[in-house]
Motif scaffolding. Sequence first.
Motif, PDB file in Angstrom:
ATOM      1  N   UNK A 106       0.789  -1.233   0.000  1.00 28.51           N
ATOM      2  CA  UNK A 106       0.000   0.000   0.000  1.00 28.51           C
ATOM      3  C   UNK A 106       0.820   1.282   0.000  1.00 28.51           C
ATOM      4  N   UNK A 107       2.017   1.289   0.609  1.00 27.98           N
ATOM      5  CA  UNK A 107       2.739   2.553   0.717  1.00 27.98           C
ATOM      6  C   UNK A 107       3.387   2.972  -0.592  1.00 27.98           C
ATOM      7  N   UNK A 134       3.093   7.115  -0.471  1.00 28.53           N
ATOM      8  CA  UNK A 134       3.427   7.688   0.833  1.00 28.53           C
ATOM      9  C   UNK A 134       4.906   8.034   0.943  1.00 28.53           C
ATOM     10  N   UNK A 135       5.759   7.156   0.419  1.00 31.57           N
ATOM     11  CA  UNK A 135       7.200   7.405   0.522  1.00 31.57           C
ATOM     12  C   UNK A 135       7.566   8.705  -0.183  1.00 31.57           C
ATOM     13  N   UNK A 206       2.011   8.058   8.069  1.00 35.00           N
ATOM     14  CA  UNK A 206       2.419   9.326   8.707  1.00 35.00           C
ATOM     15  C   UNK A 206       3.378   8.986   9.844  1.00 35.00           C
ATOM     16  N   UNK A 207       4.632   8.672   9.537  1.00 39.65           N
ATOM     17  CA  UNK A 207       5.523   8.061  10.524  1.00 39.65           C
ATOM     18  C   UNK A 207       5.938   8.957  11.684  1.00 39.65           C
ATOM     19  N   UNK A 401      -1.152  10.242  -1.297  1.00 38.97           N
ATOM     20  CA  UNK A 401      -0.557  11.089  -0.267  1.00 38.97           C
ATOM     21  C   UNK A 401       0.401  12.114  -0.857  1.00 38.97           C
ATOM     22  N   UNK A 402       1.159  11.714  -1.858  1.00 36.95           N
ATOM     23  CA  UNK A 402       2.122  12.630  -2.469  1.00 36.95           C
ATOM     24  C   UNK A 402       1.415  13.833  -3.081  1.00 36.95           C
TER      25      UNK A 402
END
Length: 415
Positions: A106-107, A134-135, A206-207, A401-402
């Motif tokens: 997923x990420x 996300x990354x 969201x680390x 997310x990006x």
Amino acid sequence: MGFSGIAAAVPSNAVPSNAASESSHIAGQIMVKFRDNRAAAGVLRQHGLKEGAGIGSTGAQLIKVPAGKELNLVEALNRNPAVEYAEPDEIATADTDDTFFPRQYALQNDGQSFTNTLNTLTVTAGDNDADVDAVEAWSTTRGRDIRVAIVDSGVANDHEDISQKVVARMNFSGTATGEDKYGHGTHVAGIVAAVAGNGKGVAGVCPECTILDAKVLNDNGSGSSSTIAQGIDWAVANGAQVINMSLGMRVSSRTLETAVNNAWNRGVVLVAAAGNAGTPAQIYPGAYPNVIAVAATDNKDDKASFSSYGAKWVDIAAPGVNVYSTFPNHPFVLGTQNGRAMGYDVASGTSMASPIVAATAALVWSSQADQDKATVRAKVEASAERKAGTETYWANGRVNACKAVAKPLDAGKCP
């Protein structure tokens, strides 16, 4: 009552429902809001009842009643002009599907096998770029100190990848402790904010977010309208900027909707699972206008077979099949039911999709100063990726997310 998927057990004073003819509410209590609280004691006395505890900021009271008399008393109280409304305390359950696969994607993926350099997990993608990028979003922000409330079954105290991220805990579920003995809340919390770069397990979307742990579901994954309302109110009071609710029920509750609206009016973005019924039937709290309702997609970017849908009420989608995340390091119900491992494993459901969107909203909060809840929600939804053939399933696309955190001139840099 519950979604299709895991048939969650319910408290001893509750009656589960999988059919319209069965009860869908907690036995022995109802929720009542009076137009004037000075009239409450007298009205309740007429029915042999006493005043009860307030339910968060909703103005409603939780009234103890004889088991089996809930609906009769609701009907009678609603006929009294001093009563704004009376309603059953509906049962809500965790929204997890039983599907179990050995991959995570997923990420980030590009349609090829990919090794995440931030931890030891190797992920294998499907044939499409079906991830939320996300990354790539982390080059803009990692969500430092944004508080995300996990309104769920609790977050484990014993997990090296997520426990340290919890900054406050509260137990509304009626269980003896706030520990997550069901497993669902720990999995959801890890999707949001598991530590990145520690050489262990997984990374959250969201680390650098922190977690508020509101336990509203008991150790069998069941709760009620009133416990969820209390959890929402507590989260707001403790500084939540995003609230995730990977749970739901088929029947709307005025008390729960009031709690949702109060949170929204105080500047909080709320996100909830759309449900695993595989139908367009609305699920609450996801279907409330001030909540982002999240459907689930698979590793081909298609609607997950189990996901509820409907562009009139479902706002967005996110990966929800085979999502790898944290589980408690102690025995938990989802492990005993489905053979999942302690520590880390996969789960599927709109429960897993919802925290991906919640975490994306948190990233947006941290990406730019002077934003408000409406702006954050609009960015999350407007930046979603649309795939042909899914237009009738959700109003926007699958979350990215990006693109959500990118400045307008930088959006083209996202995959």
